[in-house]
Each structure stands twice: as structure tokens, then as C-alpha cells.
Design an enzyme around this catalytic site. Sequence first.
Site, PDB file in Angstrom:
ATOM      1  CB  SER A  54      44.846  47.317  42.945  1.00 35.81           C
ATOM      2  OG  SER A  54      44.507  46.499  41.880  1.00 35.81           O
ATOM      3  CG  ASP A  84      50.783  42.707  40.801  1.00 36.92           C
ATOM      4  OD1 ASP A  84      50.003  42.509  40.239  1.00 36.92           O
ATOM      5  OD2 ASP A  84      50.645  43.869  41.417  1.00 36.92           O
ATOM      6  CG  HIS A 140      47.879  42.873  43.261  1.00 34.24           C
ATOM      7  ND1 HIS A 140      48.069  43.856  42.564  1.00 34.24           N
ATOM      8  CD2 HIS A 140      46.446  42.851  43.589  1.00 34.24           C
ATOM      9  CE1 HIS A 140      47.360  44.589  42.274  1.00 34.24           C
ATOM     10  NE2 HIS A 140      46.317  44.160  42.964  1.00 34.24           N
TER      11      HIS A 140
END
Length: 373
Positions: free
Chosen positions: A215, A309, A339
Site C-alpha cells: 500500500s 481495491d 486490499h
Amino acid sequence: MSVTRTSARTATTVAVALLASTAVWAQSAPSPSAPPPPAPPATATQPPKAAPDMQAVLDALAGLGGKPIETLTPAEARMQPSAADGAKAVMAKRGMPTTPDASVTTQDKPYGGDPKQFARIYKPANAPAGGAPLPVIVYYHGGGWVIADVDTYDAAPRAMAKALNAIVVSVEYRHAPEFKFPAQHDDAAAAYRWTLQNAASWGGDPAKIALAGESAGGNLAVATAIYARDNRLTAPLHVISVYPIANSSKTLPSRRDSANAKPLNAAMLDWFGYYYQTRAADAQDPRLNLVAADLRGLPPTTIINAQIDPLRSDGETLAAAMRKAGDKVEQRTFPGVTHEFFGMAKVVRGAQDANALAVARLKAAFAAPARTR
């Protein structure tokens, strides 16, 4: 005529100054108690259906009673249950152990003067003292540069250390809004330099080094590879970038089709940006908007994305930009997962497959003949 021109120039100058100041005011104060930004317009779009094992984690996370991150202050958000907690709840329900795998040991070491500037060094417990130096992976955790820490993101670096018989350096960094962009990128680069200088003292081989991150950390992994190239540091042999923040466009396909996804939604992306940016223009900085960076001459890179996501298109467009720059890049979007799935390999099949891909690429990179500089 000259007076008119002068007045026009003055008006323009004032307008630019007002716009600039408005952009600054539009961002948060450097306090973890700063109130959240106004909520973006709601959308009724529903994300794709998650695979049953992924849905089990989402249901478990919902059962922990967390509040929507985008409605909270950073201080409040940091106290909420994480996706990793949801995975642990599923493990506990199935009678699986939730304590860290003791076959990998950890030690925390500072790389800077701030309490947040430290790294957790993962090392296989059975690594013989005085044995051959181990390969090294510098790993950056996620959390939008605002929440989460090395404790939250323990699963992936611990698993990589075990699977690859490697040292993994999981980097903690200063968080926003107390420290705004580019503090996190500065810390990521400093930790990489520090690792190169100290890896040998931990039994690591600084010539066999790779980068990885999830991320916000997926962004840091690529940004640090760029930093290493520009500063003539030892280049990582490979980069694993998992659902990276990489494209500042708000009209990407995944921003729309996964706007209401869990555990990350589009409103949360705005929330993170509100706290880590000083001004709206920061979003276009190539360290954040990686698709606009100079991507030439980067190491081979594997980009891993989740179907459900809002950051899916970030990874897909970053891969396209890297290919255009002449880099060797592999991008794979895993279906039915969301995610944060990467650290859930013990309970989510898609995560097992993604982990296997990352391990295979790193293993091949570490086994390749040494490069000549």
C-alpha cells in the site's frame, strides 16, 4: 494602459496567492486530533463479490466493531481494529495459533533520532552464526502514512524471512499528520542507506538486497528504488510492490468500481491525503504520483494487486508506465480479494498465491549471478 496592466498583474498575483493559501488551508493541521475532512459525495456502486475465504475475514473484521476510518481523527483511527485483526479472528475461530511464528526472531534497532525511526529486523532463528551472509529485504508497511505500524504488518515480513531464509528489515517511519510528506519518503530512503551500511553486522549480504512494501509501503518501495538509482547507491535486485499508491487521478476505473470496497474505500484515500499532504499540489509530486516519475533504469519489479481495491488501477497504470520506460515489470491482479489480503496467507487462498509469486521472484533474484557495476 500601464496602470491597467499593473492592476491585472496585481489581481492575478492576489488570486494565485489566495489559491495557494486555500490549498494549504484545505489540508489538516499537524495534530493527530485534527478533525476529518468533509465526506465526499456518496456513490451506490457496489464492489465485486469477494471469494468466500476473503469474505470470512471481512465479516470477522466487521464483527470487531470498528468505526469508518474516514469519520475519525488519526488518533481515533489508530485505535481501530485492522484487517490483520480480522484475519487473526478467523484463525482463532478455526483453532489456528495466532502468536507469531517463533522460527523467526526479531530485534528492533534505531536508524534515526525520532522514536518512530526504527526498524524491526526479522531473521530465521536457525540461521547459523558465522554462516554464509543472508539476502536482505527492506520492507515498508502500509497504513496510508497515517495509521498502522510494524506490529500491524508483521505477517508478510515474517513469512518472507522464513520462506527465503533471509533477513527482512521492516521499516517504521514517522507518521502524518505530525510529520507530513515527504517525511515518510525521507525516512524510507534513510533506512535503505542505513541497511546497506549495517546489514553485514546482522549477518546479511548488502549486495543481495531487495525492496518490498504494501500500500503506502508499496509506493515507498518503488520511490526508494528511484532514490537509490539517483544517488548511486547499491541497487535492489528486485522490487515487490503490493497494491501501491501510485496514481493521483481520481477518475481511475478502480476508484469508481471499488469506491465502496472494504477494508479500503475511496473516501479513505481522500482522508489519508488530507492528513499526509501539506497542500493539494503535493498529490502531483512524482514520489506520490509515481506514474509521472522518471522510471527509467529501475530494477525488475513485481506489482501485486487485489481486484476489489480502489488502488487496483494504481498498480496497473504504474506497470504500464514502467514498461513504457523500458523496465522489466510483472503485474498481476488477484481475483476475489481485497486490499490488505497479502498478509492473510494462512486463511485466504489468493494471499497464498500472491505470497508464492513474491517469494519465487525474490528467490530467483537472489540466486542470479552477481551484477557488475
